[in-house]
Enzyme design. Structure first.
Site, short mmCIF file in Angstrom:
data_model
loop_
_atom_site.label_atom_id
_atom_site.label_comp_id
_atom_site.label_asym_id
_atom_site.label_seq_id
_atom_site.Cartn_x
_atom_site.Cartn_y
_atom_site.Cartn_z
N LYS A 174 8.84 -4.70 7.11
CA LYS A 174 9.91 -3.79 7.52
C LYS A 174 11.27 -4.34 7.09
O LYS A 174 12.09 -3.61 6.54
CB LYS A 174 9.86 -3.58 9.05
N ASP A 205 11.66 4.17 16.56
CA ASP A 205 10.20 4.22 16.67
C ASP A 205 9.74 5.52 17.35
O ASP A 205 8.55 5.86 17.30
CB ASP A 205 9.69 3.05 17.52
N GLN A 258 8.61 -4.78 18.14
CA GLN A 258 7.26 -4.74 17.58
C GLN A 258 6.22 -4.87 18.69
O GLN A 258 6.32 -5.74 19.56
CB GLN A 258 7.10 -5.87 16.54
N1 GUN Z 1 2.75 -1.95 16.32
C1 GUN Z 1 1.88 -1.25 15.54
N2 GUN Z 1 2.50 -0.17 15.01
C2 GUN Z 1 3.77 -0.20 15.45
C3 GUN Z 1 4.89 0.65 15.23
O1 GUN Z 1 4.85 1.67 14.54
N3 GUN Z 1 6.04 0.28 15.87
C4 GUN Z 1 6.11 -0.81 16.66
N4 GUN Z 1 7.28 -1.09 17.25
N5 GUN Z 1 5.08 -1.62 16.88
C5 GUN Z 1 3.93 -1.31 16.28
#
Ligand code: GUN
Length: 282
Positions: A51, A118, A95
């Site tokens: 990311k 998100d 995350q």
């Molecule tokens: N863990 C797995 N997929 C995601 C996501 O799309 N966003 C976040 N914040 N954590 C994750």
């Protein structure tokens, strides 16, 4: 059979976003995403690195906070509070998963909904469930919708099955399909007879984290298959939740793993972050 090429589409989208971001920059706005990782989960570390790398590549500033596994809930909430009030930060992402001693829902609710790129805050979840897609939408299901749209797959009246009921993928995915006019069944770990649902489906979205969960005897000819799974085999190979070799022989459209949904998720994160910066400017 047509491969749904998420990698190619994501590059096209990111190039368009780069131009949008450049326009914001010329207006004095440096788009910025804050990413918080608590602990040492190896998969999470990989995702966070990807990311941050994508942000830098496309002109978005990223602030990555790598916090110790033993970080307290209050310490995490204090950091989020600071970022909520920092006008130079447009997106905040924590995350998941979080360590057991931290209340995930409390943390997600503490992120101000206007920076919730998100789409996990109850306000944004609420908008989606009301059929008002005006808030932030979760990146993975949003990426799937963009991929289906790019290949001109009309969802109205389709019989669809979503396998997986997570708040990250399954539930918002089902809601977006419903909002687009599809009939939706949600299957999960307690579903008694998965095949009963999948064999009649026009479109199947698999997000269960289970290798070879969807096999060719479970689908009809011409089915559209979206594989959200990312599983690492013992030999290091990355595979999805679908027996790709055999299911692809019956499918009209199917996503590969890797190169299908994964790259779209990151593109949507950049899109949401730029949307947030643009909202701020307006
Ligand atoms: N863990 C797995 N997929 C995601 C996501 O799309 N966003 C976040 N914040 N954590 C994750």
């Amino acid at each position: 059979m047509i491969l749904l090429d998420g990698k190619a589409l994501s590059i096209k989208i990111k190039e368009e976003l780069k131009e949008k971001n450049q326009i914001l920059k010329e207006k004095g706005m440096q788009t910025c995403l804050a990413v918080i990782l608590v602990g040492n989960n190896p998969a999470s570390q990989t995702y966070v690195n990807s990311k941050a790398k994508a942000c830098e590549e496309y002109g978005i500033k990223s602030l990555v906070y790598r916090l110790d596994e033993n970080t307290t809930q209050n310490e995490l909430l204090a950091l989020i509070h600071t970022l909520n009030y920092d006008d130079s930060v447009h997106g905040i992402l924590v995350q998941l998963p979080l360590p057991m001693h931290i209340n995930k829902n409390l943390v997600l609710e503490s992120i101000t909904s206007s920076k919730d790129v998100d789409g996990f805050h109850p306000i944004n979840v609420g908008y989606l469930n009301l059929g008002l897609e005006s808030g932030f939408l979760p990146c993975t299901p949003l990426g799937v919708m963009k991929l289906l749209k790019a290949y001109e797959i009309n969802l109205e009246g389709l019989d669809t099955v979503v396998i997986g009921e997570s708040n990250i993928v399954g539930r918002p995915m089902a809601t977006m399909l419903l909002n687009a006019g599809a009939s939706v069944s949600i299957c999960h770990i307690k579903t008694k007879d998965l095949k009963l649902y999948t064999q009649k489906a026009d479109l199947i979205i698999v997000a269960a984290g289970c290798v070879n969960l969807l096999r060719s005897d479970m689908v009809k000819e011409g089915v559209i298959v979206i594989d959200v799974g990312i599983n690492r085999l013992e030999n290091g190979q990355i595979v999805g939740d679908v027996d790709f070799e055999n299911v692809s022989k019956k499918a009209s459209f199917i996503t590969p793993v890797p190169g299908g949904v994964g790259p779209m998720t990151i593109a949507m994160l950049l899109e949401n972050t730029i949307k947030s910066a643009k909202n701020r400017l307006n």
